[in-house]
Scaffold this active site. Structure first.
Site, PDB file in Angstrom:
ATOM      1  N   LYS B  76       0.845  -1.201   0.000  1.00  0.00           N
ATOM      2  CA  LYS B  76       0.000   0.000   0.000  1.00  0.00           C
ATOM      3  C   LYS B  76       0.878   1.249   0.000  1.00  0.00           C
ATOM      4  CE  LYS B  76      -3.879   1.947   2.678  1.00  0.00           C
ATOM      5  NZ  LYS B  76      -4.737   1.753   3.874  1.00  0.00           N
ATOM      6  N   SER B 151      -9.762   1.579   2.925  1.00  0.00           N
ATOM      7  CA  SER B 151      -8.904   2.357   2.066  1.00  0.00           C
ATOM      8  C   SER B 151      -7.836   1.532   1.337  1.00  0.00           C
ATOM      9  CB  SER B 151      -8.194   3.428   2.900  1.00  0.00           C
ATOM     10  OG  SER B 151      -7.291   2.833   3.805  1.00  0.00           O
ATOM     11  N   SER B 175      -9.992  -0.616   7.184  1.00  0.00           N
ATOM     12  CA  SER B 175      -9.345  -0.451   5.872  1.00  0.00           C
ATOM     13  C   SER B 175      -8.560  -1.652   5.354  1.00  0.00           C
ATOM     14  CB  SER B 175      -8.412   0.758   5.897  1.00  0.00           C
ATOM     15  OG  SER B 175      -9.149   1.938   5.768  1.00  0.00           O
TER      16      SER B 175
END
Lengths: 95, 485
Positions: B76, B151, B175
């Protein structure tokens, strides 16, 4: 409770985010719907409850007062949007 | 043998150790697939050339004692990576190249992992659909124009599309677990303090935790073992004895007590979620667990609490983006004007909204009414779990109140977007470990997940229950590679 446009503009000053009139109005609408949802917390009596400030029950650790990184000025300045050799440069603040 | 990119991490490690696949072959396989998968928009920054080079170097001098020997891994874009651009999905960090490495990613490279690239995410991890990213929407590999969750949406999409064998995400209110649930993958949020926050772009510091995302439970146990560590550079890192999560993984959960919290049966929850949960309870019983009804009375207050605490912390964390030392700078007629224009142009709508909420609840005259109140309710929510854990070893709930939705479907209504995190947020507020595992599909064949929540520091039990239930559920993603056609 409602958050009016004046409050939104005050908050945007505190948050250092410039807003035009249209964006401020949209934010006022959004914030009101979010706070309507948040108001639910007032149903609860929390008079004798200790606030939970940190989930990790640790005491802050001490470390030796020793320098661990040296000569990183260049590295640090590398990402700066505007710089001269040794400093970050910002718009003039002293007349 | 099946295609390299579709192997699990465990299988890939095994093949590399047995010299059936080289690290470079693996890297090539993932890079080739990524080149054909641009439509997914999973990557913000590719590190392909470097990955191919490093994999060759690994093959020239292999070390098979490492836990991730020559394994290419995409992460990420919230983890700072030395000399590789790190954006947090934001325009304000569009040109930011860190000169240090996050502890979690460093742990991965120390064990032989090789960076494939940086994956798309909601801006500063604020979002549940990856639609707030400055770098555009991410496609869910399950179906076209479906959100991958958020997210960590680039992470979940990359994983489901076989662009990376495993990945890491961060979880502040769901997330990791919600995008895992939306893409038929596994995502684990560890106990707060388990994985170092050093070098992770901060959103809400009392809630943020990094964790593994993988195709199955075993892979998450392998990756957790690598990334979880005590770190002096993070003042909230906790020095506890970490298990050897992968070697201690067992399907023997006989006699474990699993709690079913009645408050998670929320109004308007679709029947299929209710059914999935019931099915999950049956699976847990089949695995030998004892099911016990429990109560977490303050559950319905978790989301309002979260939407005070998280924006408050975010507003102070994001105060650092001022256009002076790094990131975007807009020109202004004086210093203050420069700050205001930089932040206005650098932040997207959702981030501005949350910074505004946070600034408001911390502002003079409102602090007690909102922030202090929320901290007190957070205490009550934590106490709910403390009491439940006197009776049970773990808790079973749905991961999300619905399956993945269409891109654009909820982006105009912040509150309905926030409701996505109703089952995951309490876990962050209480700092507990939680995993989402795929458990079935809805009427559209979109995946649905179940969440297992554990006691603090008891990731092993969470993993064991998930491992055991995973075998009974026997879920397989049906990915058609539609984006390549």
């Amino acid at each position: 409770m409602t958050i009016d446009l004046k409050t939104v503009k005050h908050i945007s000053k505190l948050a250092r985010i410039s807003l035009d009139e249209k964006k401020a109005e949209k934010l006022a609408t959004d914030m009101n719907s979010i706070f309507e949802f948040i108001e639910k917390l007032n149903e609860l009596n929390t008079d004798n409850v200790e606030p939970l400030t940190s989930i990790a029950e640790t005491t802050l650790r001490f470390r030796d007062d020793k320098i661990t990184s040296e000569n990183i000025r260049e590295k640090i300045l590398k990402n700066s949007p505007e710089k001269n050799d040794d400093f970050f440069v910002v718009p003039k603040v002293v007349e | 043998m099946s295609e390299i990119s579709s192997l699990t991490l465990y299988e890939l490690i095994k093949n590399i150790k047995e010299k059936k696949i080289s690290s470079n072959e693996a890297a090539k396989s993932f890079v080739d697939r990524a080149e054909k998968s641009k439509k997914i928009n999973a990557y913000v920054t590719e590190n392909f050339e470097n990955c191919l080079k490093l994999s060759k170097e690994f093959d020239d001098k292999p070390n098979f004692d490492l836990k991730l020997p020559g394994i290419p891994i995409a992460v990420k874009d919230l983890f700072c990576t030395n000399e590789v651009r790190t954006t947090a999905g934001s325009n304000i960090l569009n040109n930011f190249v860190p000169n240090y490495e996050s502890t979690v990613t460093q742990n991965i490279w120390n064990e032989g992992g090789i960076l494939l690239g940086k994956l798309n995410c909601d801006e500063f991890a604020m979002g549940s659909s990856n639609e707030t990213s400055f770098f555009g929407n991410v496609q869910n590999p399950i179906a076209e124009d479906l959100v991958p969750g958020g997210s960590s949406g680039g992470s979940s999409a990359a994983l489901a599309a076989n662009l990376t064998p495993v990945t890491i995400g961060t979880d502040t209110g769901g997330s990791i677990r919600q995008p895992a649930s939306f893409t038929g993958t596994v995502g684990l949020k560890p106990t707060y303090g388990s994985c170092s926050r050093y070098g992770i772009v901060a959103f809400a510091s009392s809630l943020d935790q990094a964790g593994p995302m993988s195709k199955d439970v075993k892979d998450s146990s392998i990756l957790l073992e690598v990334i979880s560590s005590f770190d002096k550079k993070d003042s909230t890192s906790i020095d506890f004895k970490r298990n050897n999560y992968s070697s201690e993984l067992t399907r023997n959960i006989k006699g474990l007590k699993i709690g079913i919290p009645k408050e998670y049966r929320v109004d308007g929850m679709p029947d299929e979620i209710e059914k999935l949960w019931k099915k999950g309870i049956e699976y847990a019983k089949d695995c030998g667990a004892e099911i016990i009804d429990i109560s977490l009375p303050h559950t319905s207050y978790a989301l309002p609490t979260y939407y005070i605490v998280a924006p408050a912390e975010a507003s102070s964390n994001l105060a650092r983006y001022d256009g002076v030392k790094y990131g975007l700078r807009s020109s202004g007629k004086n210093l203050i004007d420069m700050y205001e224009k930089t932040r206005s142009e650098g932040f997207g709508e959702e981030v501005k909204r949350r910074v505004m909420i946070g600034t408001y609840v911390l502002s003079s005259g409102y602090y007690d009414a909102y922030y202090l109140k929320a901290q007190k309710v957070r205490q009550l929510i934590k106490q709910d779990f403390d009491q439940a854990y006197n009776k049970v070893d773990a808790i079973l709930t749905p991961s999300t109140p619905s399956s993945a939705f269409k891109i654009g479907e909820k982006s105009n209504d912040p509150v309905s977007m926030y409701l996505n995190d109703i089952f995951t947020v309490p876990v962050n507020l209480a700092g507990l470990p939680g995993i989402s595992i795929p458990a079935g599909v809805d009427k559209n064949n979109y995946p649905l997940g179940l969440q297992i929540i554990g006691k603090p520091f008891d990731e092993q039990t969470v993993l064991n229950i998930a491992y055991s239930m995973e075998e009974k559920i026997n879920y397989k993603n049906n990915i058609t590679d539609w984006w390549m056609k």
